[in-house]
Scaffold this active site. Structure first.
Site, PDB file in Angstrom:
ATOM      1  N   HIS A 505       4.187   9.226  -3.204  1.00 13.11           N
ATOM      2  CA  HIS A 505       3.401   8.619  -4.282  1.00 13.11           C
ATOM      3  C   HIS A 505       4.190   7.491  -4.956  1.00 13.11           C
ATOM      4  O   HIS A 505       4.021   7.230  -6.140  1.00 13.11           O
ATOM      5  CB  HIS A 505       3.005   9.682  -5.315  1.00 13.11           C
TER       6      HIS A 505
HETATM    7  P1  FAD Z   1      -1.384   0.898   1.055  1.00 16.41           P
HETATM    8  O1  FAD Z   1      -2.541   1.793   1.203  1.00 16.41           O
HETATM    9  O2  FAD Z   1      -0.120   1.247   1.743  1.00 16.41           O
HETATM   10  O3  FAD Z   1      -1.870  -0.525   1.548  1.00 16.41           O
HETATM   11  C1  FAD Z   1      -1.028  -1.596   1.817  1.00 16.41           C
HETATM   12  C2  FAD Z   1      -1.512  -2.255   3.108  1.00 16.41           C
HETATM   13  O4  FAD Z   1      -0.931  -3.536   3.204  1.00 16.41           O
HETATM   14  C3  FAD Z   1      -1.098  -1.480   4.350  1.00 16.41           C
HETATM   15  O5  FAD Z   1      -2.239  -1.232   5.143  1.00 16.41           O
HETATM   16  C4  FAD Z   1      -0.089  -2.394   5.028  1.00 16.41           C
HETATM   17  O6  FAD Z   1      -0.114  -2.306   6.427  1.00 16.41           O
HETATM   18  C5  FAD Z   1      -0.521  -3.767   4.537  1.00 16.41           C
HETATM   19  N1  FAD Z   1       0.551  -4.761   4.478  1.00 16.41           N
HETATM   20  C6  FAD Z   1       1.767  -4.638   3.890  1.00 16.41           C
HETATM   21  N2  FAD Z   1       2.466  -5.785   4.013  1.00 16.41           N
HETATM   22  C7  FAD Z   1       1.671  -6.653   4.699  1.00 16.41           C
HETATM   23  C8  FAD Z   1       1.831  -7.992   5.144  1.00 16.41           C
HETATM   24  N3  FAD Z   1       2.965  -8.688   4.914  1.00 16.41           N
HETATM   25  N4  FAD Z   1       0.816  -8.580   5.839  1.00 16.41           N
HETATM   26  C9  FAD Z   1      -0.332  -7.894   6.089  1.00 16.41           C
HETATM   27  N5  FAD Z   1      -0.542  -6.617   5.684  1.00 16.41           N
HETATM   28  C10 FAD Z   1       0.447  -6.012   4.993  1.00 16.41           C
HETATM   29  N6  FAD Z   1      -2.238  10.165  -2.018  1.00 16.41           N
HETATM   30  C11 FAD Z   1      -3.198  11.018  -2.396  1.00 16.41           C
HETATM   31  O7  FAD Z   1      -3.930  10.749  -3.367  1.00 16.41           O
HETATM   32  N7  FAD Z   1      -3.384  12.208  -1.750  1.00 16.41           N
HETATM   33  C12 FAD Z   1      -2.592  12.598  -0.703  1.00 16.41           C
HETATM   34  O8  FAD Z   1      -2.800  13.683  -0.150  1.00 16.41           O
HETATM   35  C13 FAD Z   1      -1.558  11.693  -0.286  1.00 16.41           C
HETATM   36  N8  FAD Z   1      -0.727  12.012   0.737  1.00 16.41           N
HETATM   37  C14 FAD Z   1       0.109  11.048   1.239  1.00 16.41           C
HETATM   38  C15 FAD Z   1       0.775  11.264   2.443  1.00 16.41           C
HETATM   39  C16 FAD Z   1       1.477  10.212   3.050  1.00 16.41           C
HETATM   40  C17 FAD Z   1       2.190  10.466   4.354  1.00 16.41           C
HETATM   41  C18 FAD Z   1       1.512   8.923   2.446  1.00 16.41           C
HETATM   42  C19 FAD Z   1       2.256   7.770   3.090  1.00 16.41           C
HETATM   43  C20 FAD Z   1       0.872   8.708   1.235  1.00 16.41           C
HETATM   44  C21 FAD Z   1       0.177   9.748   0.630  1.00 16.41           C
HETATM   45  N9  FAD Z   1      -0.526   9.544  -0.542  1.00 16.41           N
HETATM   46  C22 FAD Z   1      -1.450  10.441  -0.962  1.00 16.41           C
HETATM   47  C23 FAD Z   1      -0.321   8.313  -1.334  1.00 16.41           C
HETATM   48  C24 FAD Z   1      -1.438   7.277  -1.178  1.00 16.41           C
HETATM   49  O9  FAD Z   1      -1.949   7.293   0.138  1.00 16.41           O
HETATM   50  C25 FAD Z   1      -0.853   5.905  -1.558  1.00 16.41           C
HETATM   51  O10 FAD Z   1      -0.351   5.967  -2.874  1.00 16.41           O
HETATM   52  C26 FAD Z   1      -1.890   4.807  -1.510  1.00 16.41           C
HETATM   53  O11 FAD Z   1      -2.543   4.846  -0.264  1.00 16.41           O
HETATM   54  C27 FAD Z   1      -1.252   3.451  -1.740  1.00 16.41           C
HETATM   55  O12 FAD Z   1      -2.243   2.459  -1.700  1.00 16.41           O
HETATM   56  P2  FAD Z   1      -1.898   0.894  -1.747  1.00 16.41           P
HETATM   57  O13 FAD Z   1      -3.196   0.161  -1.647  1.00 16.41           O
HETATM   58  O14 FAD Z   1      -1.040   0.623  -2.927  1.00 16.41           O
HETATM   59  O15 FAD Z   1      -1.023   0.636  -0.463  1.00 16.41           O
END
Ligand code: FAD
Length: 566
Positions: A505
């Protein structure tokens, strides 16, 4: 065919739950507008360019496409057609895949905690454990969000991808154990973040099939949106002036070819970074927005000296106990959660585990991890050593109980390691630097122990195994790269520090009022916002963040549409 699934392999794929596989073909429901970046034009123009097709990026791009031309750039591929991603039983396999094309990119923070970040359309929601829980009303109030629009935005997500889980024997026992341990009241099934014990939502349906933020693209206007996959954004470009203005991005396809995408003329057109808590601050730095001395030392031309980019990186510490079960348990990822009044969250999972780490960690990390565990292993009694060794050599039915520290109060920072956006930046989280976090961990572990010793959970335990044995067992596993002490399994404080893992997280790096303003616009430049988990200041919103990150994408999409029309 054997198929692997897990959890607490948590951070290092050390423990793997084994189950038969489910195989079904599946394709993107919107294949008309998602294509590989190798087919992208060398130069093109849009109203909005969203960087990162993750948890917030998909929700945001789908919403913005209702009235504008949108480009969504994602460095990973599609989450469809691959049961390892789609099926609940593939959870651990995905994390154990350490190849360059894996949907999960392994990283190790300087604290010695093994961690993962998404590299796939849908982002974290395509590789995570699926538990779905809304932010507390207090969090919404502190963020200054409009509660009605927040509610509608959550519902927009829930209608498409959230389910009530089927609760079986282990998860029910944990619920009853939490109630026995005094984590009250029983709030039943709810998405709301309430003190007490509850069953939360899940993005896995009744068949154990994952639904991710990528499915939210079904809401997109198909002729207004382009999604390029395997498109790594290397840099945001700016027009210089009194206030620099973002006007385009350079991205690379899987053949290493460069493409340029620009925003159309017009004051409402923008670039929005949704690359996650590691990706967003990293990309701002690579584009020249960050601490000037750090950028100059790395040869990056400074567009804006911004000391706060990459600051306030926080990861909620997780500590756990593994309880071998006398009888078969359902395979479950978190469904039951205990939300304590003192700021610790208790979750659980269950199934058959194989302690097959040797195949799933890079050899150098595995060696390091075994080295730092030596101390605890030396002080094991011969009986404990024999039991631990026999468990490590077998497949076991286990329940895993874990606690996560809310907040946390401790935070660290992020720095560039290379100038290639493909590479991980260097991250420090400073687990337990603030004594409040350690205090919450100890109280959380005390509650976990009460749950383990409850009547409801004890019926699954071997009579001869004590809580101390479970601590010895966990400390013997190569779950992190932190040095273990003679006192690791005698003191809960030391146990918290030495066996800390991640619950993934992590957040921060582009905080509101530090890097972005209240409307998520990057301070000091024009036509650039950051909308994702990197903007959360010091707190992950309730038990688990994904609900609120998707909600934020939808919420800000609606707000931006409104700004455009006014
Ligand atoms: P992300 O969803 O990571 O999105 C960022 C995206 O940007 C990614 O797809 C990445 O590939 C892309 N990206 C990055 N840099 C670049 C670039 N330079 N060019 C193009 N694309 C790029 N949360 C829950 O609520 N419940 C759970 O059960 C839970 N379990 C988890 C288990 C795991 C293994 C993980 C990893 C996370 C978990 N989480 C859970 C946390 C939750 O999934 C994350 O906090 C949330 O998805 C983050 O969202 P975000 O949009 O900030 O980033």
């Amino acid at each position: 065919m054997g198929f692997v699934h897990s959890w607490i392999l948590l951070n290092c794929a050390a423990i793997i739950l084994l189950l038969p596989s489910l195989c079904y073909p599946e394709t993107a429901p919107y294949s008309t507008f998602a294509r590989d970046a190798t087919a992208a034009p060398q130069e093109a123009y849009y109203d909005y360019i969203v960087i990162g097709g993750g948890t917030s990026g998909c929700a945001l791009a789908a919403t913005l496409s209702q009235g504008s031309k949108v480009l969504l750039l994602e460095r990973g591929g599609l989450p469809y057609g691959n049961p390892t991603i789609s099926d609940i039983r593939g959870f651990a396999l995905t994390l154990a895949d350490i190849s360059h094309s894996s949907p999960s990119q392994l990283f190790v923070s300087t604290d010695g905690v093994i961690n993962h970040r998404a590299r796939i359309l849908g982002g974290g929601t395509a590789i995570n454990a699926g538990f779905y829980s809304r932010a507390s009303s207090d969090f919404v109030a502190r963020a200054g969000w409009d509660p009605q629009l927040v509610k509608e935005s959550y519902e927009w997500v829930e209608k498409k991808i959230v389910f009530e889980p089927e609760v079986k024997q282990w998860q029910s026992a944990v619920r009853d154990g939490l109630l026995e341990a005094g984590v009250l009241p029983n709030n039943g099934f709810t998405f709301d973040h309430l003190i007490g014990t509850k069953i939360g939502g899940s993005i896995f349906d009744k068949n154990g099939h994952r639904h991710s933020a990528a499915d939210l693209l079904e809401y997109a206007h198909p002729s207004n949106i382009s999604v390029h996959l395997h498109a790594i954004v290397q840099r945001i470009m700016f027009i210089s002036g009194a206030k620099p203005k973002a006007n385009g991005v350079v991205f690379e396809d899987s053949n290493g070819m460069k493409h340029w995408a620009y925003i159309n003329n017009g004051s409402n057109n923008e670039i929005i970074v949704s690359a996650g808590a590691l990706g967003s601050p990293q990309l701002l730095m690579l584009s020249g927005i960050g601490p000037a001395d750090h950028l100059e030392a790395n040869g990056v031309e400074v567009i804006l000296d911004q000391a706060m980019v990459g600051q306030g990186m926080a990861d909620n510490p997780l500590n756990a106990l593994i309880v071998p079960s006398t009888e078969p348990l359902e395979t479950s990822l978190p469904q039951t959660v205990g939300i304590t009044a003192f700021g610790s969250y208790i979750e659980s999972l269950s199934g058959i585990v194989e302690f097959g780490w040797a195949n799933s960690l890079p050899p150098e990390l595995l060696n390091q991890s075994k080295q730092v565990n030596k101390m605890t292993r030396q002080q094991e009694s011969p009986e404990v050593k024999a039991a631990v060794d026999s468990y490590l050599a077998s497949n076991l039915q286990v329940g895993i109980l874990l606690e996560k520290v809310m907040g946390p109060a401790s935070s660290g920072h992020l720095e560039l390691k290379t100038l290639d956006a493909k590479d991980n930046p260097k991250v420090t989280f400073n687990y337990f630097k603030d004594p409040q976090d350690l205090h919450k961990c100890v109280k959380g572990m005390e509650t976990v122990i009460q749950v383990v010793e409850s009547k409801a959970v004890s019926k699954f335990r071997y009579r001869t195994e004590s809580v101390k044995f479970y601590m010895d067992f966990l400390a013997a596993l190569p779950l992190n790269l932190r040095f273990k002490h003679l006192t690791t399994t005698f003191s809960l404080e030391q146990y918290c520090k030495d066996t800390v893992m991640t619950i993934w997280h992590y957040h921060g790096g582009c905080h509101v009022y530090k890097v972005v303003d209240h409307d998520y616009k990057v301070l000091g430049v024009d036509a650039l916002r950051v909308i994702d988990g990197s903007t959360f200041p010091f707190d992950s919103p309730g038990t688990n963040p994904q609900a609120t990150v998707m909600m934020l994408g939808r919420y800000m999409g609606q707000r931006i549409i409104l700004e455009r029309s006014s």
